[in-house]
Design a protein around this motif. Sequence first.
Motif, short mmCIF file in Angstrom:
data_model
loop_
_atom_site.label_atom_id
_atom_site.label_comp_id
_atom_site.label_asym_id
_atom_site.label_seq_id
_atom_site.Cartn_x
_atom_site.Cartn_y
_atom_site.Cartn_z
N ASP A 242 -13.43 -7.04 -3.04
CA ASP A 242 -12.14 -7.50 -2.87
C ASP A 242 -11.13 -6.51 -2.08
O ASP A 242 -10.55 -6.98 -1.19
CB ASP A 242 -11.41 -7.73 -4.30
CG ASP A 242 -12.09 -9.11 -4.81
OD1 ASP A 242 -12.66 -9.74 -4.19
OD2 ASP A 242 -11.75 -9.22 -6.17
N LEU A 243 -11.05 -5.29 -2.41
CA LEU A 243 -10.26 -4.41 -1.56
C LEU A 243 -10.81 -4.21 -0.22
O LEU A 243 -9.86 -4.00 0.72
CB LEU A 243 -10.60 -2.84 -2.42
CG LEU A 243 -9.75 -2.83 -3.73
CD1 LEU A 243 -10.32 -1.43 -4.48
CD2 LEU A 243 -8.60 -2.93 -3.71
N GLY A 252 -5.56 -8.92 9.08
CA GLY A 252 -6.23 -8.75 10.14
C GLY A 252 -6.39 -9.90 11.30
O GLY A 252 -6.36 -9.67 12.36
N LEU A 253 -6.65 -10.95 10.75
CA LEU A 253 -6.86 -12.23 11.48
C LEU A 253 -5.65 -12.39 12.36
O LEU A 253 -5.62 -12.72 13.65
CB LEU A 253 -7.24 -13.40 10.72
CG LEU A 253 -8.65 -13.46 10.14
CD1 LEU A 253 -8.91 -14.58 9.38
CD2 LEU A 253 -9.75 -13.35 11.04
N MET A 371 -1.60 -4.66 1.81
CA MET A 371 -1.58 -5.50 2.82
C MET A 371 -0.66 -4.85 3.78
O MET A 371 -0.84 -4.62 4.88
CB MET A 371 -1.22 -7.06 2.51
CG MET A 371 -2.34 -7.96 2.13
SD MET A 371 -1.97 -9.63 2.13
CE MET A 371 -3.16 -10.27 1.10
N PRO A 372 0.67 -4.22 3.07
CA PRO A 372 1.28 -3.39 4.17
C PRO A 372 0.83 -2.35 4.64
O PRO A 372 0.92 -2.00 5.84
CB PRO A 372 2.77 -3.11 3.23
CG PRO A 372 2.75 -4.23 2.24
CD PRO A 372 1.16 -4.52 1.94
N LEU A 373 -0.21 -1.72 4.00
CA LEU A 373 -1.03 -0.58 4.53
C LEU A 373 -1.88 -0.89 5.47
O LEU A 373 -2.12 -0.19 6.61
CB LEU A 373 -1.51 0.19 3.21
CG LEU A 373 -0.90 0.85 2.26
CD1 LEU A 373 -1.58 1.38 1.25
CD2 LEU A 373 0.11 1.79 2.99
N LEU A 380 -1.39 1.72 13.94
CA LEU A 380 -1.62 3.36 14.31
C LEU A 380 -3.02 3.28 15.07
O LEU A 380 -3.10 3.95 16.06
CB LEU A 380 -1.50 4.14 13.03
CG LEU A 380 -0.42 4.43 12.34
CD1 LEU A 380 -0.33 5.13 11.13
CD2 LEU A 380 0.55 5.44 13.22
N TRP A 381 -3.82 2.70 14.60
CA TRP A 381 -5.44 2.78 15.09
C TRP A 381 -6.01 1.39 15.72
O TRP A 381 -7.17 1.87 16.31
CB TRP A 381 -6.16 3.33 14.09
CG TRP A 381 -5.67 4.65 13.30
CD1 TRP A 381 -5.57 5.73 14.03
CD2 TRP A 381 -5.41 4.86 11.86
NE1 TRP A 381 -5.21 6.70 12.94
CE2 TRP A 381 -5.00 6.30 11.77
CE3 TRP A 381 -5.18 3.96 10.90
CZ2 TRP A 381 -4.47 6.86 10.50
CZ3 TRP A 381 -4.74 4.69 9.60
CH2 TRP A 381 -4.42 6.15 9.67
N GLY A 382 -5.34 0.30 15.50
CA GLY A 382 -5.79 -0.70 16.04
C GLY A 382 -6.63 -1.73 15.29
O GLY A 382 -6.89 -0.90 14.02
#
Length: 414
Positions: A242-243, A252-253, A371-373, A380-382
């Motif tokens: 899950d994580l 991400g989508l 999700m905010p993270l 930051l990294w794409g």
Amino acid sequence: MSAAVLAAAPPRPAHRDPQVLRWLGAYTASTVGDSVYYLALSWAAVSSGSPAQAGLVMAVSAVPRALLLLFGGVIADRLGPRRVVLVSDTVRCLVTLGLAAVLLATSPGLWLLAAAALVFGAVDAVFLPAVGALPPRIAAHDQLARVQGLRGLAHRMGSVLGAPLGGLAVATGGPASAFGAAGALFALSLPLLSALRLRPLPTGEKGEKAGSPVLRDLADGLRHLRRHRVLGPLMITILLADLGFVGPLNVGLALLAEQRGWGAPGIGWLLAGFGAGAGAASLLLAVRGRLPRAGATLGWTMLLGASAVAVLAFVPRLPAAVAVAVAVGLLAGVSGALCHALVQTECEPAYLGRVSAVSSLGSLGLAPLGMPLTGAAAGLWGTGPVFVAGAAVCALSGAFALTVPALRRAELPR
């Protein structure tokens, strides 16, 4: 017909069992109602405030759900899952109908929407463990895997039907109409739940003692998990999956579709592909009833699904990305259904509310808060590194399942 002949008769298949069909109808109505409610809440929040304020209203329900979910499992085991689900849907029905009435009379501030979201989050904390604890009390042991497949199909149907129904209600009469439709759907589940008749707990199985402290009951459930050769490792497997899965596939989508220039239709196609794959997995389990070597199968499908998640971030064209999303949905659907089926068949029913709460904690309690993270990391990294990192955590869950002998050899009942 004599009692001996009835006792010797084979159990009725889940899809022909009136008890299971009543539960399935109630679960479907409640799931569709959930989808309509969240669409109505988001539209009302956007109409009443800024996008940031609307996002806060939508996220606020995750807090009580995360904080109270484990205690909700204790309540489900103490009071009985049918009673808890019945009360939960009653509360959701009254809240949504109340919101509809208020919106028809006036234009409430965001505080009222946030309060409703908090109530829903708290209700979810007791509803979700109780839903997980119901199947063993209404279906034969060897039908539980098939019940999980039917539940997966109902969940997908709720997602597919809820969004257009909510959109139609909003277009017809605004958020008030959508909240009213959600309340009617929650009300539809109530007579079906009231008609359920639960199987008694097996003789000698430990239930909750009246008056015992809640924390002691919770600790008792956690000890049951820690000592169980299959359930303990299975909870770690589910949590890791899950994580690793929730962030890339939810946040991400959208970022991927924006970067590739696919827009909102692209997100819709990707989600549809994932849903089609997951629905096919649920249908497979509903028809077959069981898959051989369940523990090993869930481990390998998690590993393959993790690979597909990583690949998804590097596919440049939408049709190919949709095909990968179908594969992700299929593999994640198989592994997820097997995880839930093993929870149902391995756990003693008296502990199932608490065990279901622990198994839901990752996807419904902890992962949404991260999700905010995920969004910040993508900034930051794409998106590529975020998908790869999530896929690595998912792969770790599959590898862990395959390295624990008791879990790897776990089987579903015949």
